[in-house]
Scaffold this motif. Structure first.
Motif, PDB file in Angstrom:
ATOM      1  N   LYS A  37       8.686  -5.534  -1.131  1.00 26.56           N
ATOM      2  CA  LYS A  37       7.949  -6.542  -1.883  1.00 26.56           C
ATOM      3  C   LYS A  37       6.457  -6.235  -1.853  1.00 26.56           C
ATOM      4  CE  LYS A  37      10.897 -10.627  -1.073  1.00 26.56           C
ATOM      5  NZ  LYS A  37      10.909 -11.966  -0.464  1.00 26.56           N
ATOM      6  N   PRO A  38       5.729  -6.576  -2.897  1.00 27.48           N
ATOM      7  CA  PRO A  38       4.263  -6.533  -2.806  1.00 27.48           C
ATOM      8  C   PRO A  38       3.791  -7.567  -1.789  1.00 27.48           C
ATOM      9  CG  PRO A  38       5.002  -6.711  -5.086  1.00 27.48           C
ATOM     10  CD  PRO A  38       6.198  -6.966  -4.234  1.00 27.48           C
ATOM     11  N   LEU A  39       2.625  -7.352  -1.217  1.00 24.72           N
ATOM     12  CA  LEU A  39       2.123  -8.255  -0.191  1.00 24.72           C
ATOM     13  C   LEU A  39       1.931  -9.660  -0.729  1.00 24.72           C
ATOM     14  CD1 LEU A  39       1.224  -8.454   2.731  1.00 24.72           C
ATOM     15  CD2 LEU A  39      -1.091  -7.839   2.010  1.00 24.72           C
ATOM     16  N   SER A  40       1.571  -9.787  -2.004  1.00 28.11           N
ATOM     17  CA  SER A  40       1.382 -11.117  -2.599  1.00 28.11           C
ATOM     18  C   SER A  40       2.676 -11.915  -2.620  1.00 28.11           C
ATOM     19  CB  SER A  40       0.832 -10.984  -4.020  1.00 28.11           C
ATOM     20  OG  SER A  40       1.707 -10.189  -4.818  1.00 28.11           O
ATOM     21  N   TYR A  64      -0.364  -2.999  12.411  1.00 31.91           N
ATOM     22  CA  TYR A  64      -0.313  -3.566  11.055  1.00 31.91           C
ATOM     23  C   TYR A  64      -0.767  -5.021  11.025  1.00 31.91           C
ATOM     24  CZ  TYR A  64       2.247   0.603   9.700  1.00 31.91           C
ATOM     25  OH  TYR A  64       2.594   1.910   9.455  1.00 31.91           O
ATOM     26  N   ALA A  65      -1.024  -5.587  12.169  1.00 30.63           N
ATOM     27  CA  ALA A  65      -1.570  -6.942  12.259  1.00 30.63           C
ATOM     28  C   ALA A  65      -3.003  -6.852  12.761  1.00 30.63           C
ATOM     29  CB  ALA A  65      -0.729  -7.792  13.203  1.00 30.63           C
ATOM     30  N   VAL A  88      -2.169  -9.783   8.213  1.00 39.14           N
ATOM     31  CA  VAL A  88      -0.972  -9.090   8.667  1.00 39.14           C
ATOM     32  C   VAL A  88      -0.298  -8.474   7.444  1.00 39.14           C
ATOM     33  CG1 VAL A  88       1.256  -9.258   9.832  1.00 39.14           C
ATOM     34  CG2 VAL A  88      -0.652 -10.708  10.571  1.00 39.14           C
ATOM     35  N   TYR A  89      -0.095  -7.172   7.462  1.00 37.11           N
ATOM     36  CA  TYR A  89       0.569  -6.488   6.355  1.00 37.11           C
ATOM     37  C   TYR A  89       2.085  -6.540   6.597  1.00 37.11           C
ATOM     38  CZ  TYR A  89      -4.134  -4.730   5.475  1.00 37.11           C
ATOM     39  OH  TYR A  89      -5.479  -4.633   5.219  1.00 37.11           O
ATOM     40  N   TRP A  90       2.660  -7.674   6.236  1.00 37.29           N
ATOM     41  CA  TRP A  90       4.067  -7.893   6.563  1.00 37.29           C
ATOM     42  C   TRP A  90       4.990  -6.890   5.888  1.00 37.29           C
ATOM     43  CZ3 TRP A  90       5.280 -10.557  10.608  1.00 37.29           C
ATOM     44  CH2 TRP A  90       4.483 -11.621  11.016  1.00 37.29           C
ATOM     45  N   ASN A  91       4.707  -6.581   4.635  1.00 41.86           N
ATOM     46  CA  ASN A  91       5.599  -5.644   3.939  1.00 41.86           C
ATOM     47  C   ASN A  91       5.534  -4.244   4.548  1.00 41.86           C
ATOM     48  OD1 ASN A  91       2.956  -5.320   3.069  1.00 41.86           O
ATOM     49  ND2 ASN A  91       3.523  -4.903   0.937  1.00 41.86           N
TER      50      ASN A  91
END
Length: 279
Positions: free
Chosen positions: A35-38, A236-237, A242-245
């Motif tokens: 998924k995109p981050l948005s 990544y956090a 936080v870049y969850w994807n």
């Protein structure tokens, strides 16, 4: 006693439910990784509205994931190799020779599995610090320190399991090989080890998996240059985001070596665990 129809239905329902409990988090990880981050920041959806593999591309540049990967391979492969070699020698001695203290040694090795790993964190750190002060050998923050640490946890189980596996192999095989001209070491290498291959593979897989995903000791005994994958995922956090994807994509990538290795040696792994436990 024959199973009733109701029992079979209940068992199928229970197994389906347990499978869903195990597979659902894995599905969420994969869906989030494409998924995109948005989209991740919004309301959760069971399928991405905009499917993308960009997170799998970005994970290598957002943090030095390749460096963490190399660090993990160096530490885990080395620790696994030495653990298997030392376990083979110790387990073979326990299963083939009678000597004073053998039973006590076996009980001590097995008793180490009773204690949680966090109990050894401070003692190991202090021991490594004292070694550095005494002889100047840097262990905290180095590959060697983490390798020795992982070996201390994988060796007891490996010795205990292989000792039972070796004991299940008839001594007559070695005796026949030695009559034919092989020495004790030759009989071990050419006769015993090929027969014990399932058990050795099971021990190697256990040691590898234990070290590959370890977080506690790696977070204390590594620095920026020796940081492993399990610790690198936290990068990544940041303090602001936080870049969850990307975190989920990196988790998938990190899991692949273990998954592929397990699939390749699954038959030997099951055979080795079964033989050791039965004995």
């Amino acid at each position: 006693m024959l199973e009733t129809r109701g029992f079979r239905i209940l068992r199928a329902f229970g197994l389906t439910f347990l499978s869903a409990v195990v597979l659902l988090p894995l599905y969420v990880i994969f869906v989030t990784s494409v998924k995109p981050l948005s989209d991740v920041r919004g309301l959760f959806t069971w399928w991405p509205s905009d499917f993308t593999i960009q997170p799998y591309v970005d994970i290598w540049t957002t943090v030095p994931l390749a460096d963490y990967f190399v660090n993990s391979v160096i530490v885990v492969v080395t620790a696994t190799a030495f653990s298997v070699v030392l376990a083979i020698m110790a387990a073979y001695a326990l299963s083939r020779f009678e000597f004073r203290g053998a039973r006590t040694f076996s009980l001590v090795v097995l008793s180490t599995q009773m204690f949680p790993g966090i109990l050894f964190l401070l003692p190991l750190f202090l021991i490594f610090t004292q070694i550095q002060r005494s002889i100047g050998l840097q262990l905290n923050g180095s590959y060697l320190g983490l390798i020795l640490t992982y070996m201390t946890f994988s060796l007891p189980f490996a010795i205990w399991m292989l000792a039972g596996f070796f004991a299940s192999i008839p001594k007559a095989l070695e005796e026949a090989a030695m009559i034919d001209g092989l020495g004790r070491i030759g009989a071990l290498i050419k006769v015993v080890l090929p027969v014990a291959r399932p058990g050795i593979i099971a021990v190697a897989v256990y040691s590898f998996i234990t070290a590959w995903g370890e977080v506690l000791f790696a977070s204390v005994m590594t620095n920026a240059e020796t940081r492993t994958l399990a610790i690198g995922l936290r990068s990544y956090a940041s303090q602001t985001d936080v870049y969850w994807n990307q975190l989920m994509a990196a988790s998938v990538v990190v899991s692949l070596p273990v998954l592929i290795g397990f699939i390749l040696v699954q038959k030997h792994l099951v055979a080795g665990l079964s033989a050791g436990s039965v004995k």
